[in-house]
Scaffold this active site. Sequence first.
Site, short mmCIF file in Angstrom:
data_model
loop_
_atom_site.label_atom_id
_atom_site.label_comp_id
_atom_site.label_asym_id
_atom_site.label_seq_id
_atom_site.Cartn_x
_atom_site.Cartn_y
_atom_site.Cartn_z
N SER A 15 -13.99 5.12 -30.31
CA SER A 15 -12.53 4.36 -29.36
C SER A 15 -12.99 3.21 -29.79
CB SER A 15 -12.67 4.62 -28.47
OG SER A 15 -13.82 4.38 -27.18
N ASN A 16 -13.89 2.08 -29.44
CA ASN A 16 -14.12 0.57 -29.68
C ASN A 16 -14.12 0.48 -31.30
OD1 ASN A 16 -15.59 -0.82 -27.60
ND2 ASN A 16 -16.40 1.28 -27.30
N ARG A 67 -36.94 5.83 -41.70
CA ARG A 67 -35.78 5.12 -41.40
C ARG A 67 -35.78 3.88 -42.29
NH1 ARG A 67 -34.47 5.17 -35.71
NH2 ARG A 67 -35.65 6.53 -34.97
N ARG A 93 -28.58 5.23 -33.79
CA ARG A 93 -29.66 5.19 -34.49
C ARG A 93 -30.43 3.94 -34.23
NH1 ARG A 93 -31.99 10.01 -36.11
NH2 ARG A 93 -32.61 8.83 -37.32
N LEU A 95 -32.38 0.77 -35.51
CA LEU A 95 -32.57 0.45 -36.99
C LEU A 95 -34.12 -0.47 -36.15
CD1 LEU A 95 -28.75 -1.83 -37.52
CD2 LEU A 95 -30.12 0.67 -38.47
N HIS A 111 -22.98 -2.66 -25.87
CA HIS A 111 -23.24 -1.56 -25.22
C HIS A 111 -22.62 -1.49 -23.34
CE1 HIS A 111 -27.37 0.31 -23.10
NE2 HIS A 111 -27.21 -0.61 -22.10
N ASP A 145 -35.73 -5.44 -31.04
CA ASP A 145 -35.97 -4.76 -29.62
C ASP A 145 -34.24 -4.50 -28.97
OD1 ASP A 145 -38.42 -5.38 -29.18
OD2 ASP A 145 -38.18 -6.46 -27.89
C1 GRF Z 1 -19.52 3.45 -26.14
O1 GRF Z 1 -19.63 3.26 -24.79
C2 GRF Z 1 -20.80 2.15 -26.55
O2 GRF Z 1 -20.76 1.01 -25.84
C3 GRF Z 1 -21.80 1.96 -26.17
O3 GRF Z 1 -21.26 3.83 -27.04
C4 GRF Z 1 -20.38 4.15 -26.77
C5 GRF Z 1 -19.65 4.31 -28.24
O4 GRF Z 1 -18.23 4.95 -28.03
N1 GRF Z 1 -22.92 2.41 -27.60
P1 GRF Z 1 -17.19 4.89 -29.14
O5 GRF Z 1 -17.82 5.99 -29.74
O6 GRF Z 1 -16.70 3.32 -29.19
O7 GRF Z 1 -16.03 5.96 -28.19
#
Ligand code: GRF
Length: 222
Positions: A15-16, A67, A93, A95, A111, A145
């Site tokens: 969705s992002n 990795r 994953r 990195l 995040h 980190d």
């Molecule tokens: C989002 O909440 C993002 O912040 C986190 O994982 C989720 C991914 O959602 N890192 P999408 O796949 O973008 O819908």
Amino acid sequence: MVRIKLAVLISGRGSNLQSLIDACAEESFPARIVQVISNVPGVAGLGRAEAAGIPAAVVDHKAFEDRQSFEAGLNEALEKSGVDLICLAGFKRLLTDGFINPWRDRLINIHPSLLPAFKGVHAHEQVVESGARFSGCTVHFVRPDMDDGPVIIQAVVPVHGDDDADALAARILAQEHRIYPRAVRLFAEKRLRIAGGRVLIDGAGAPEGALVNPCADGGRRK
Ligand code: GRF
């Protein structure tokens, strides 16, 4: 207008990714997505890329021995498309330094918490459990980190007394979709400067301007 080239790395729903696809569809947006890579085959995000006509590849971590070789596979896919900025968008994953350091300051992540609070997986559960009254989301430059690195932009949402993790996640996700394109725009417009581990935004005045709260501007989009 020069449009920078983005790669978006995903592992799932995407969705992002969609919010970035939608932003890039606007003529005045200074970036375009040239490559989507998923480390998981068959996920919904790949369909979103295909529907938008964006080259989408699977670099399946399970097909690699370790990795390092997986990350070499990622780099091979990325180098083909001459990427300026990598956006991690639900990329699940970890990195290693070997991948992150060469992309330093050209690799960003989103995040679903107000970093540096509530790093790691299950951020929403952690927030609900903690009794915190506010949470939100953060776009930041990636450092070795986990969920660490200079904060570019954050959005704040309230945590309601009867929230469970899903209700909170949905409220935060709506803000994620607003701030990720904004962060990309700031990067593309070369307005981000990293000084002493903090991001300064040119044109945003004092360092406090680096924190953009969408509640504070009446929900308008720049
Ligand atoms: C989002 O909440 C993002 O912040 C986190 O994982 C989720 C991914 O959602 N890192 P999408 O796949 O973008 O819908």
